[in-house]
Scaffold this motif. Structure first.
Motif, short mmCIF file in Angstrom:
data_model
loop_
_atom_site.label_atom_id
_atom_site.label_comp_id
_atom_site.label_asym_id
_atom_site.label_seq_id
_atom_site.Cartn_x
_atom_site.Cartn_y
_atom_site.Cartn_z
N GLY A 178 -33.58 15.33 -34.73
CA GLY A 178 -32.21 14.85 -34.74
C GLY A 178 -31.54 14.97 -36.08
O GLY A 178 -31.91 15.82 -36.90
N ILE A 179 -30.54 14.11 -36.30
CA ILE A 179 -29.71 14.26 -37.49
C ILE A 179 -29.85 13.11 -38.48
O ILE A 179 -29.15 13.04 -39.48
CB ILE A 179 -28.22 14.40 -37.10
N ARG A 180 -30.82 12.18 -38.23
CA ARG A 180 -30.96 11.01 -39.10
C ARG A 180 -31.22 11.38 -40.55
O ARG A 180 -30.82 10.67 -41.45
CB ARG A 180 -32.16 10.16 -38.65
N GLY A 221 -31.66 13.60 -30.81
CA GLY A 221 -31.69 14.89 -30.11
C GLY A 221 -32.25 14.86 -28.70
O GLY A 221 -32.36 15.90 -28.05
N THR A 236 -21.79 12.76 -29.58
CA THR A 236 -21.95 11.71 -30.59
C THR A 236 -22.44 12.30 -31.91
O THR A 236 -21.90 12.03 -32.98
CB THR A 236 -22.93 10.63 -30.09
N SER A 237 -23.47 13.14 -31.82
CA SER A 237 -23.99 13.77 -33.04
C SER A 237 -22.95 14.66 -33.68
O SER A 237 -22.83 14.70 -34.91
CB SER A 237 -25.22 14.62 -32.71
N ASN A 238 -22.22 15.38 -32.86
CA ASN A 238 -21.22 16.29 -33.44
C ASN A 238 -20.08 15.51 -34.07
O ASN A 238 -19.56 15.90 -35.12
CB ASN A 238 -20.67 17.25 -32.37
N ASN A 290 -24.40 17.42 -27.65
CA ASN A 290 -24.29 15.97 -27.81
C ASN A 290 -23.07 15.64 -28.66
O ASN A 290 -23.04 15.90 -29.86
CB ASN A 290 -25.57 15.41 -28.44
N LEU A 315 -25.82 20.03 -34.89
CA LEU A 315 -27.03 19.81 -34.09
C LEU A 315 -26.96 20.77 -32.91
O LEU A 315 -26.11 20.61 -32.02
CB LEU A 315 -27.11 18.36 -33.60
N ASP A 332 -28.97 9.88 -28.61
CA ASP A 332 -27.99 10.83 -29.12
C ASP A 332 -28.42 11.46 -30.45
O ASP A 332 -28.49 12.67 -30.57
CB ASP A 332 -26.63 10.14 -29.29
N ILE A 333 -28.69 10.59 -31.44
CA ILE A 333 -28.87 11.15 -32.79
C ILE A 333 -30.27 11.69 -33.03
O ILE A 333 -30.47 12.45 -33.97
CB ILE A 333 -28.49 10.12 -33.88
#
Lengths: 429, 429
Positions: free
Chosen positions: B229-231, B201, B163-165, B161, B250, B198-199
């Protein structure tokens, strides 16, 4: 499609035995993915009695590889003999003329005879596959021929020779001279007794010529590859490059220059942030820039029994599935002839390093030459002694016509205080 | 094979317009590689009047995408509508039932309905292709399904993903908090207004489930992907990870555990030397470990009009060439059902970070919990203030049963001095 695909394997070196082992160990998985079993029918090598660490008793031994091309019970011949000419190409011709598919790992043969063999294969509607010839286990032939096929490729870069990259990486990590590292690599079996194909860039040039044909739709032009190896690289070059923020890599590079095709294998300085700087040890990597996909990077093992066998069997699976496409992406007859590009007509930054006598006025003489040739200096290091009592001067130029930098290096060689011809390498920007 | 391949494009968002542009701009090159011209016959989208920055007047406008599935002058439908259900899957079913090939970029649809659609395609002998559904322009579906097909894959890792990266890379380079970076990414158009796919996952989990099926020959099991995810990642985690020699990424990960399949999307600490640590910004990368080929790494743009169009058209070229293979590498009916793996049954090193009150005895309490759970500490940093006046304690454990680390984190949460549940991430070793 449940009929087995019957293969004959010619050549039982490391890779040949690797293919036998893969087809044995992964037999069910390969059959499931291929849609039918892959059966080894016959094998061939020079010596039948040699112990190869694999049980070959279940396969017919064929003293003459050429008989495989005529055998009624073989569908595909796998050529792993090697060498540009001789028995390999003779077998390849017989195989295709005899109506059988051909899989080969032989980069020298494809680089020299690829056009002829491709036309033969296409005339007979037969598959000719060579994934294993370039970058070992990395499926870069399939990636350029299929996955990136929608793109016009503008340039192609690769670390295509694991032995050279291993040597450069080792010089980088232990500061040892080229000859010591080469000797150690030979003792460990990472380099051949005669290492010239690897360290003089010929092996990489074979692979580059094949990749370029596929990427650009041009005829293979191995004789147009400007080839320079890594013998002349000294420990001081690796060290100075690192101090300036670069790594030295032997890079194969191909790019279109209008109607010309520039193909070079040469040692270059790669910025630490570039994907190729991160490729260490015996790994290979290929970077391709496409007009829609942008930059793609593929990395993996460039040699060895397992990775090369993986590529050979991937080709066999393609054939078993009935996939067939032109050998170089478009019909061989439509590949464009191109003339060689001219590196020195281009511009770029360069690394220049000279060993000079430690005496007054040398720096003034060198910088006067650069000024007269129109080359300006971005950074310069003078530091430490050369083995012969001189000193090393290393510099990075600003972007300049390559021919100007070449001319400056030539003029420097004429100076009495310059102890040997300066080392010149491009920067990969 | 000189008959054009006639396609209809359903969905004219960024990717749809990208496909039109690619097929226009690279028309001759695509025709040469495909062996025949690719003709766009019809297009469809919700609104006909919207300005899409591309001239679509040469193509038949089809108000109802479903009519493409029935049109006599269309060979392949390209589904770029998106969404797991609704019009996309309805069009996909109609297309295959109507005897046409299907190309899709729809990860959600393939993750949810891939098995049903693959059986439908295979029952009718029709191609169903989805290279663009995973990792944008990187031809990883073809690489796993073809180039690496000879290998048993043991594990698969990916940054799936962009956006997350992008957010994690930006947090890394400027030290800003998650919410700020997300907002900036939204303002720049790198993140959606509703960024949760996206964020959290979910998008990466769709892609992972598809890759896992292809790599392991298992049925797609999207509902078995453990997704996180990464929140919850704070600036302090990025900073502490860097101080300890790691980057936070992620990562989608799939591996066989005997007869089970572990699939996870989760933020992990990646050592700086790992290929995935070097993937920054919106790039994607996939790493696969095969039993003969070793480790292969593929990197490139994971999204965007050009890269995604490149993947869509690569599929169209495959179809034009007549290539056809089972949708997930082996016939859909033979894909194995697997039960979900159990992450906590495994072992590994972990990162644990707690915000604690700055008072005596806290470290003694924390370390007592770790001791009681059998978790030993490899390194620990206490340094700096938390926003609420507490302090951060970050540590890396030695290799331990994951369930012990989880238990320790749970017990820490019960301590009054621990201000919020500790952050726990695996190390990718």
């Amino acid at each position: 499609m449940t009929q087995p695909l019957r293969i004959g394997i010619a050549g039982l070196g490391t890779v040949g035995v690797g293919v036998v082992n893969l087809l044995t160990e992964n037999r069910d998985l390969v059959a499931a993915r291929a849609g039918r079993p892959i059966d080894i029918v016959a094998v061939n090598a020079k010596s039948r009695s040699k112990d190869r660490g694999a049980d070959l008793s279940a396969y017919r031994w064929q003293d003459d590889a050429g008989e495989m091309a005529a055998a009624n019970d073989i569908d595909v011949v796998v050529e792993l003999i090697g060498g540009a000419d001789g028995p390999a190409v003779s077998l390849a011709r017989k195989t295709l003329a005899g109506g059988k598919g051909l899989v080969t790992a032989n980069k020298a043969m494809v680089a020299h005879h690829g056009a002829e063999l491709a036309e033969l294969a296409e005339a007979h509607g037969l598959p000719l596959k060579y994934e294993a010839a370039v970058a070992g286990g990395i499926p870069v032939i399939k990636a350029l021929g299929g996955g990136a096929a929608a793109n016009e490729i503008s340039s192609l870069f690769g670390i295509l020779n694991g032995t050279s990259n291993y040597i450069l990486s080792a010089m980088e990590s232990n500061g040892a001279p080229f000859a010591h590292v080469l000797k150690a690599a030979q003792d460990l079996g990472y380099a051949e007794t005669d290492p010239s194909f690897d360290i003089d860039g010929i092996d990489a040039a074979h692979k580059l010529a094949i990749l370029a044909s596929l990427a650009f739709g041009t005829q293979i032009a191995f004789d147009q590859v400007e080839t320079r190896g890594i013998r002349e690289i000294e420990a001081v070059d690796i060290e100075r490059a690192a101090a300036l923020g670069y790594r030295v890599r032997l890079v194969g590079e191909a790019r279109l220059q209008d109607s010309r095709l520039l193909q070079r294998v040469h040692p270059v300085l790669v910025p630490l942030s570039h994907p190729l700087a991160k490729v260490t040890g015996s790994l290979n990597a290929v970077v391709a820039d496409g007009n829609f996909v942008g930059r793609l990077t593929f990395e993996g093992a460039g040699a060895g029994a397992g990775p090369t066998a993986s590529a050979v069997v991937a080709d066999i699976i393609d054939i078993a599935r009935g996939e067939q496409q032109p050998v170089f992406g478009v019909p061989a007859a439509s590949l464009r002839a191109v003339s060689a590009g001219d590196h020195d007509a281009g511009t770029g930054r360069s690394y220049l390093r000279a060993a000079v006598a430690d005496e007054p006025g040398v720096m003034a003489d060198l910088t006067a030459i650069l000024r007269d040739c129109g080359v300006s200096i971005e950074s310069l290091i003078q530091h430490g002694q050369a083995a012969d009592g001189g000193v090393f001067i290393a510099m990075i130029t600003h972007e300049t016509q390559h021919r100007c930098t070449a001319e400056a290096a030539r003029k420097m060689t004429e100076l009495k205080a310059v102890l040997s011809p300066p080392m010149r390498m491009d920067l990969l920007d």
